[in-house]
Structures are given as C-alpha cells and as structure tokens.
Design an enzyme around this catalytic site. Structure first.
Site, PDB file in Angstrom:
ATOM      1  N   ARG A  21       0.844  -1.210   0.000  1.00 26.70           N
ATOM      2  CA  ARG A  21       0.000   0.000   0.000  1.00 26.70           C
ATOM      3  C   ARG A  21       0.871   1.248   0.000  1.00 26.70           C
ATOM      4  NH1 ARG A  21      -4.204   0.006   4.604  1.00 26.70           N
ATOM      5  NH2 ARG A  21      -4.773   1.973   3.639  1.00 26.70           N
ATOM      6  N   HIS A  43      -6.489   9.000  11.260  1.00 23.17           N
ATOM      7  CA  HIS A  43      -6.157   7.577  11.314  1.00 23.17           C
ATOM      8  C   HIS A  43      -4.676   7.318  11.077  1.00 23.17           C
ATOM      9  CE1 HIS A  43     -10.628   6.633  10.278  1.00 23.17           C
ATOM     10  NE2 HIS A  43     -10.454   6.982  11.536  1.00 23.17           N
ATOM     11  N   CYS A  77       7.431   1.449  16.794  1.00 20.72           N
ATOM     12  CA  CYS A  77       7.472   0.145  17.444  1.00 20.72           C
ATOM     13  C   CYS A  77       6.098  -0.186  18.028  1.00 20.72           C
ATOM     14  CB  CYS A  77       8.502   0.174  18.584  1.00 20.72           C
ATOM     15  SG  CYS A  77       8.527  -1.375  19.522  1.00 20.72           S
ATOM     16  N   CYS A 130      13.881  -1.284  21.547  1.00 11.65           N
ATOM     17  CA  CYS A 130      13.493  -2.369  22.468  1.00 11.65           C
ATOM     18  C   CYS A 130      13.438  -3.726  21.779  1.00 11.65           C
ATOM     19  CB  CYS A 130      12.136  -2.083  23.116  1.00 11.65           C
ATOM     20  SG  CYS A 130      10.729  -2.431  22.033  1.00 11.65           S
ATOM     21  N   SER A 167     -17.602   7.133   3.286  1.00 17.28           N
ATOM     22  CA  SER A 167     -18.865   6.385   3.414  1.00 17.28           C
ATOM     23  C   SER A 167     -19.536   6.712   4.739  1.00 17.28           C
ATOM     24  CB  SER A 167     -18.570   4.880   3.321  1.00 17.28           C
ATOM     25  OG  SER A 167     -17.629   4.529   4.332  1.00 17.28           O
TER      26      SER A 167
HETATM   27  P1  OAD Z   1     -14.716   3.949   2.167  1.00 14.42           P
HETATM   28  O1  OAD Z   1     -14.042   3.043   1.194  1.00 14.42           O
HETATM   29  O2  OAD Z   1     -15.538   3.372   3.288  1.00 14.42           O
HETATM   30  O3  OAD Z   1     -15.671   4.955   1.384  1.00 14.42           O
HETATM   31  C1  OAD Z   1     -15.185   5.604   0.236  1.00 14.42           C
HETATM   32  C2  OAD Z   1     -16.221   6.653  -0.135  1.00 14.42           C
HETATM   33  O4  OAD Z   1     -15.706   7.412  -1.212  1.00 14.42           O
HETATM   34  C3  OAD Z   1     -17.544   6.047  -0.603  1.00 14.42           C
HETATM   35  O5  OAD Z   1     -18.610   6.762  -0.016  1.00 14.42           O
HETATM   36  C4  OAD Z   1     -17.513   6.270  -2.120  1.00 14.42           C
HETATM   37  O6  OAD Z   1     -18.824   6.494  -2.641  1.00 14.42           O
HETATM   38  C5  OAD Z   1     -16.709   7.547  -2.197  1.00 14.42           C
HETATM   39  N1  OAD Z   1     -16.012   7.772  -3.466  1.00 14.42           N
HETATM   40  C6  OAD Z   1     -15.582   6.850  -4.375  1.00 14.42           C
HETATM   41  N2  OAD Z   1     -14.966   7.475  -5.411  1.00 14.42           N
HETATM   42  C7  OAD Z   1     -15.002   8.814  -5.133  1.00 14.42           C
HETATM   43  C8  OAD Z   1     -14.536   9.984  -5.796  1.00 14.42           C
HETATM   44  N3  OAD Z   1     -13.893   9.916  -6.989  1.00 14.42           N
HETATM   45  N4  OAD Z   1     -14.736  11.193  -5.218  1.00 14.42           N
HETATM   46  C9  OAD Z   1     -15.386  11.286  -4.021  1.00 14.42           C
HETATM   47  N5  OAD Z   1     -15.851  10.214  -3.328  1.00 14.42           N
HETATM   48  C10 OAD Z   1     -15.656   8.999  -3.891  1.00 14.42           C
HETATM   49  O7  OAD Z   1     -13.562   4.888   2.771  1.00 14.42           O
HETATM   50  P2  OAD Z   1     -13.661   5.799   4.063  1.00 14.42           P
HETATM   51  O8  OAD Z   1     -15.029   6.364   4.247  1.00 14.42           O
HETATM   52  O9  OAD Z   1     -12.535   6.757   4.012  1.00 14.42           O
HETATM   53  O10 OAD Z   1     -10.087   3.431   8.793  1.00 14.42           O
HETATM   54  O11 OAD Z   1     -13.378   4.728   5.246  1.00 14.42           O
HETATM   55  C11 OAD Z   1     -13.254   5.256   6.557  1.00 14.42           C
HETATM   56  C12 OAD Z   1     -12.288   4.384   7.292  1.00 14.42           C
HETATM   57  O12 OAD Z   1     -12.676   3.007   7.201  1.00 14.42           O
HETATM   58  C13 OAD Z   1     -10.871   4.391   6.755  1.00 14.42           C
HETATM   59  O13 OAD Z   1     -10.149   5.522   7.188  1.00 14.42           O
HETATM   60  C14 OAD Z   1     -10.320   3.135   7.417  1.00 14.42           C
HETATM   61  C15 OAD Z   1     -11.498   2.197   7.315  1.00 14.42           C
HETATM   62  O14 OAD Z   1     -11.648   1.447   8.519  1.00 14.42           O
HETATM   63  C16 OAD Z   1      -8.919   2.943   9.317  1.00 14.42           C
HETATM   64  O15 OAD Z   1      -8.108   2.370   8.635  1.00 14.42           O
HETATM   65  C17 OAD Z   1      -8.783   3.201  10.777  1.00 14.42           C
END
Ligand code: OAD
Length: 249
Positions: free
Chosen positions: A73, A122, A130, A155, A194
């Site tokens: 990643r 996040h 570590c 450590c 989302s």
């Molecule tokens: P998601 O993958 O849950 O949601 C991605 C969002 O982006 C969705 O609502 C899509 O509709 C939207 N999307 C897709 N393409 C897009 C574009 N070109 N422009 C704008 N929006 C678009 O990702 P997150 O909501 O960021 O946490 O997920 C939140 C957290 O869930 C992440 O930070 C991660 C995960 O657990 C950790 O890793 C702690």
C-alpha cells in the site's frame, strides 16, 4: 454534472464562510488510483479481510503478511499523484480565512497537493513506530522488501505502520481538534467518505448540531448526504474544481 444550482449555492456558502472544517475519506484519493476500502469493485477489502490485516490480532497472528500488505500500500501511495480534488482543497485553504482539514486517509496526497493545516485522524502509512514501545522507526530501504517487520532499535519489538488499527484509539489531540473545529466552524465540507467509521463519522452531525452548514461531495448518496444541507453528487476531482471555479466567478 446536473449539480449546477447546487454548485452555485455551495460556492456562495463557501465564499461567505468565515471558518471552514473539512473531512475527507478514501474517496478523494480514488481518482489518484489509491484504492478505497469499501467500494465493491475497487475496494481494498474486496480481496483482504481487514480484521486480519489492520488489527493487533492480525499482526500478532501473521506479522509478515501484515507488513507486506502495508509495504504494497505504501508503494501504491508513493506512485500516486494528487488529483484535482486534492489541489482544489489546497486552493480553498488559501482562500478561506480559517480552514482545517481532517483526513481519515493515511496517504500524503493532501500534503503533496499543498494543503497545510492537515490532521490525520487515522495516522500515516509513511510513518512507522514500534508496536511495543511506540518509538518512531525511520524505514530503511532494505526493510521495504523484508518478509517480516523490522525490529525496533530501542526495544527489539516489531515495527508497524503508524496507522490506527481496528480497536485502537484515534490520536486524542487530533480528535479533540476535529471536535473543536466541527463545533465552531460555520461550514463543514465532507468529501469521499462512506461515513460508517466512528468517531470520524460523527463530525458532520456535530458540526450541523453546532449550527454549521454541511456540504457532502460523493458520487453516491450515503449517510453523509443525509446529514448534509447540500449534497453534491459526483467525483471529488470534478466537483471540487467546479466549486472553486464558481467561487471565482
Ligand atoms: P470507504 O471506502 O468506506 O468509502 C469511500 C467513499 O468514497 C464512498 O462513499 C464512495 O462512494 C466515495 N467515493 C468513491 N470514489 C469517489 C470519488 N472519486 N470522489 C469522491 N468520493 C468517492 O472509505 P472511508 O469512508 O474513508 O479506517 O473509510 C473510513 C475508514 O474506514 C478508513 O479511514 C479506514 C477504514 O476502517 C482505518 O483504517 C482506521
């Protein structure tokens, strides 16, 4: 986009806003080729079990698998370039009297697009620490291809990315700053999330309860659109530059 009138309304709100809070999610990096989490087709997790990879249990069970997943990643992020959506947010920061960007993303595309007031809710995939003593660990080139995580120089514990895993707390100072901005800003802009992961997902409703106008930018209507005063349907890389252009006209 059939959003012309909403874009004009949103541009007017942005122009008169004295302080702007912004929450971004994986969607804003989608057009840079960085996979989101939950999108069915492109989502990272379509192929991986997040609990297995982004958690203490998963790391304890198979540190090598988790390490290699994050190295992949990291390479994906380093190969990616900021897209017009990232750039538009950096321009908006220049324009607004007060602008704070809270991202759930662990990539550095907002930084590379020129945003300055950035808070990583996040954590960051480009930083390592570590897992035992939390001492920061500057990644060595050879460690990127190693089959197992490096050992902490302090450590000897296993090194992990400085990102928030399932079941872990968000950095307290960052979350406090986000709640403070959401409670005091007069406009809260949400892009590409989302809205299913808390506590980040609480920010738009906190802003709204505190009297801010909320604007959601997403190709799909979702929980954040329900919280918004204005929902701008479309990709961030299209909508955000359109917003900046409308603000200039
Ligand atoms: P998601 O993958 O849950 O949601 C991605 C969002 O982006 C969705 O609502 C899509 O509709 C939207 N999307 C897709 N393409 C897009 C574009 N070109 N422009 C704008 N929006 C678009 O990702 P997150 O909501 O960021 O946490 O997920 C939140 C957290 O869930 C992440 O930070 C991660 C995960 O657990 C950790 O890793 C702690």
């Amino acid at each position: 986009m059939g959003n012309e009138s909403e874009i004009k309304q949103a541009a007017a709100l942005l122009k008169q806003a004295r302080s702007i809070g912004c929450l971004t999610g994986a969607g804003i990096s989608a057009e840079s080729g960085v996979a989101t989490f939950r999108d069915a087709l492109t989502g990272l997790w379509a192929h991986f079990d997040p609990q297995r990879l982004a958690s203490q249990e998963g790391f304890a069970q198979d540190p090598g698998l988790v390490w290699r997943w994050y190295m992949e990643r990291l390479q994906m992020v380093e190969r990616a370039q900021p897209n017009p959506g990232h750039v538009a947010l950096a321009q908006l920061e220049q324009w607004a009297p007060a602008f704070s960007l809270f991202t759930q993303n662990v990539d550095d595309l907002h930084e590379r697009a020129g945003s300055r007031q950035i808070y990583h809710l996040h954590g960051s995939i480009a930083r390592f620490r570590c897992n035992i003593c939390a001492v920061e660990h500057p990644l060595q080139p050879a460690e990127r291809d190693a089959p197992q995580p490096p050992a902490c120089r302090h450590c000897g514990g296993p090194v992990r990315p400085a990102v928030v895993w399932f079941g872990e707390l968000l950095p307290a100072a960052v979350l406090a700053a986000a709640r403070h901005v959401a409670s005091h800003c007069d406009l809260f802009l949400v892009v590409g999330t989302s809205g299913v992961v808390y506590p980040a997902a609480e920010l738009p409703s906190l802003a709204r309860r505190s009297g801010a106008m909320v604007i959601d930018v997403n190709p799909e209507p979702g929980p954040m659109a329900d919280e918004a005063d204005l929902f701008l349907q479309g990709p961030g890389g299209q909508i955000l530059p359109d917003l900046l252009a409308a603000m200039r006209s």
